[in-house]
Design a protein around this motif. Structure first.
Motif, mmCIF file in Angstrom:
data_model
loop_
_atom_site.group_PDB
_atom_site.id
_atom_site.type_symbol
_atom_site.label_atom_id
_atom_site.label_comp_id
_atom_site.label_asym_id
_atom_site.label_seq_id
_atom_site.Cartn_x
_atom_site.Cartn_y
_atom_site.Cartn_z
ATOM 1 N N TYR A 38 26.076 124.038 124.455
ATOM 2 C CA TYR A 38 25.666 122.714 124.015
ATOM 3 C C TYR A 38 25.050 122.751 122.623
ATOM 4 C CZ TYR A 38 26.609 120.903 128.682
ATOM 5 O OH TYR A 38 27.234 120.513 129.846
ATOM 6 N N ALA A 41 28.016 122.784 120.275
ATOM 7 C CA ALA A 41 28.659 121.469 120.304
ATOM 8 C C ALA A 41 27.826 120.436 119.555
ATOM 9 C CB ALA A 41 28.867 121.028 121.752
ATOM 10 N N VAL A 44 28.339 120.800 115.776
ATOM 11 C CA VAL A 44 29.646 120.299 115.341
ATOM 12 C C VAL A 44 29.671 118.766 115.372
ATOM 13 C CG1 VAL A 44 32.109 120.261 115.878
ATOM 14 C CG2 VAL A 44 30.827 122.395 116.056
ATOM 15 N N LEU A 45 29.142 118.177 116.434
ATOM 16 C CA LEU A 45 29.160 116.722 116.563
ATOM 17 C C LEU A 45 28.265 116.049 115.524
ATOM 18 C CD1 LEU A 45 29.134 116.512 120.444
ATOM 19 C CD2 LEU A 45 30.907 115.568 118.957
ATOM 20 N N VAL A 173 30.234 109.397 119.155
ATOM 21 C CA VAL A 173 29.951 110.667 118.467
ATOM 22 C C VAL A 173 28.471 110.996 118.551
ATOM 23 C CG1 VAL A 173 30.044 111.889 116.265
ATOM 24 C CG2 VAL A 173 31.917 110.381 116.914
ATOM 25 N N SER A 176 27.296 111.778 122.172
ATOM 26 C CA SER A 176 27.687 113.127 122.575
ATOM 27 C C SER A 176 26.800 114.175 121.914
ATOM 28 C CB SER A 176 29.157 113.381 122.211
ATOM 29 O OG SER A 176 30.015 112.444 122.826
ATOM 30 N N ALA A 177 26.518 113.983 120.621
ATOM 31 C CA ALA A 177 25.710 114.958 119.888
ATOM 32 C C ALA A 177 24.273 114.979 120.392
ATOM 33 C CB ALA A 177 25.743 114.633 118.389
ATOM 34 N N ALA A 215 32.350 125.013 124.036
ATOM 35 C CA ALA A 215 31.591 124.178 123.110
ATOM 36 C C ALA A 215 32.497 123.247 122.314
ATOM 37 C CB ALA A 215 30.777 125.061 122.160
ATOM 38 N N LEU A 216 33.577 123.792 121.761
ATOM 39 C CA LEU A 216 34.401 123.029 120.826
ATOM 40 C C LEU A 216 35.418 122.127 121.509
ATOM 41 C CD1 LEU A 216 35.037 125.824 118.163
ATOM 42 C CD2 LEU A 216 33.275 124.050 118.174
ATOM 43 N N THR A 219 33.356 120.454 125.506
ATOM 44 C CA THR A 219 32.198 119.599 125.224
ATOM 45 C C THR A 219 32.481 118.644 124.069
ATOM 46 O OG1 THR A 219 30.714 121.334 126.012
ATOM 47 C CG2 THR A 219 29.739 119.568 124.705
ATOM 48 N N THR A 220 32.764 119.175 122.877
ATOM 49 C CA THR A 220 32.904 118.329 121.690
ATOM 50 C C THR A 220 34.040 117.324 121.841
ATOM 51 O OG1 THR A 220 32.052 120.130 120.324
ATOM 52 C CG2 THR A 220 33.224 118.347 119.202
ATOM 53 N N PHE A 224 33.629 113.264 123.400
ATOM 54 C CA PHE A 224 33.966 112.161 122.497
ATOM 55 C C PHE A 224 35.062 111.276 123.091
ATOM 56 C CE2 PHE A 224 36.934 110.635 119.228
ATOM 57 C CZ PHE A 224 36.121 109.707 118.601
#
Length: 326
Positions: A38, A41, A44-45, A173, A176-177, A215-216, A219-220, A224
């Motif tokens: 997390y 993620a 990135v988010l 976005v 999620s972040a 993660a990518l 999750t990410t 989204f």
């Protein structure tokens, strides 16, 4: 399917790939691994939000409370419940219970927004749940495993229902972040309480690849897609796509050569797809009532009667001319 149905299906399919990929991180501390997942993620988010020009949003205390509750239940406690359920009774029981998510959202989702469950969507949810249960398969269970599994089901509902009032304010976005970022310290605290100092360690290359995928992708991307589709479809119709989770698990296991799908797996997948198609089908438009159909004729009759009363004869047509005797 439109963009939102495709996004919801893709999100739940990607979540289903988690089962096959989890083998690569099976020896890594569970809660520490989820915290790393997390954390990556969230980075990135947040970078994606900044690249899209999404500035900060001021939330009210109630909205912060909703966000914190979503992160605590939908991310942290969900992972705790699934892990403990699998430890108590094996992975089959939580998979079976979570297979009822479509039916649960079809029932609870409309009531949470002040509506009533649609009989058609509830029926579709039953079909999807039956397909998910068939694809998951029956396993040995016990009371502790059942209770942990029911906790995971409740947390999964919170993941969607608590997001509905927040999405119009912060968007998919940022939601999620922020939920992923809030989950990191909570997971580390749970790991310290349950695993002690072994909550974190340097991952092996295979473990690092597995954590990066979770993660990518899981999750990410999945978060989204799900949060973008959820308000458009509604929790009852979007919940049908939770049936894609076992399909994602079966497909990924087959592609990686871990397991070959059984006839029960394929039959369950077919039921899931049929249930989703049933739930997304638009209701037939209602036919006009007989009174409405006869209303124009009655209006014409009243106009003719008013002409006669005013001394005006009705307009002659070709049919009236031809019917007059010579």
């Amino acid at each position: 399917m439109n963009t939102y149905t495709t996004g919801a299906a893709g999100a739940m399919f990607l979540v289903g790939t988690l089962a096959a990929v989890s083998g690569a991180i099976a020896d890594y501390p569970v809660y520490g691994g989820q915290a790393l997942r997390y954390a990556l993620a969230a980075v990135v988010l947040l970078a994606a939000a900044r690249a899209r020009g999404l500035g900060p949003v001021r939330l009210r205390p109630r909205q912060w409370g909703l966000l914190a509750t979503l992160s605590l239940t939908g991310l942290v406690l969900f992972n705790v419940c699934v892990v403990e359920a699998a430890r108590a009774s094996g992975p089959a029981l939580p998979g079976i219970v979570l297979g009822t998510v479509p039916l649960a959202l079809a029932l609870v989702g409309p009531m949470a927004t002040g509506g009533r469950p649609s009989p058609r969507v509830v029926g579709a949810g039953l079909v999807v749940a039956a397909g998910a249960l068939l694809a998951t398969g029956a396993g040995s269970g016990n009371l502790p495993g059942l209770l942990w599994s029911l906790g995971a089901l409740a947390c999964e509902l919170c993941f969607s229902l608590l997001a509905l009032p927040l999405l119009p304010v912060v968007g998919p976005v940022r939601l999620s972040a922020w939920s992923a970022a809030l989950a990191v310290p909570l997971l580390l605290a749970a790991g310290l309480a349950l695993d002690g100092r072994d909550v974190l360690r340097t991952p092996t290359p295979a473990e690092a690849a597995g954590l990066a995928y979770l993660a990518l992708v899981v999750t990410t991307v999945a978060f989204f897609l799900w949060y973008r589709s959820l308000p458009r479809l509604g929790p009852d119709r979007a919940g049908l796509f939770a049936g894609m989770i076992p399909i994602g698990a079966i497909t990924t296991a087959a592609l990686l050569g871990i397991a070959v799908p059984t006839p029960a797996d394929l039959a369950g997948a077919a039921l899931v797809v049929s249930g989703i198609a049933l739930g997304l089908r638009s209701p037939r438009p209602r036919r006009p009532a007989p009174e409405a159909a006869s209303r124009p004729a009655s209006r014409r009759a009243s106009r003719r009667a008013s002409r006669r009363a005013n001394g005006r004869a009705p307009r002659r047509t070709e049919s009236t001319r031809s019917s007059r005797p010579p």
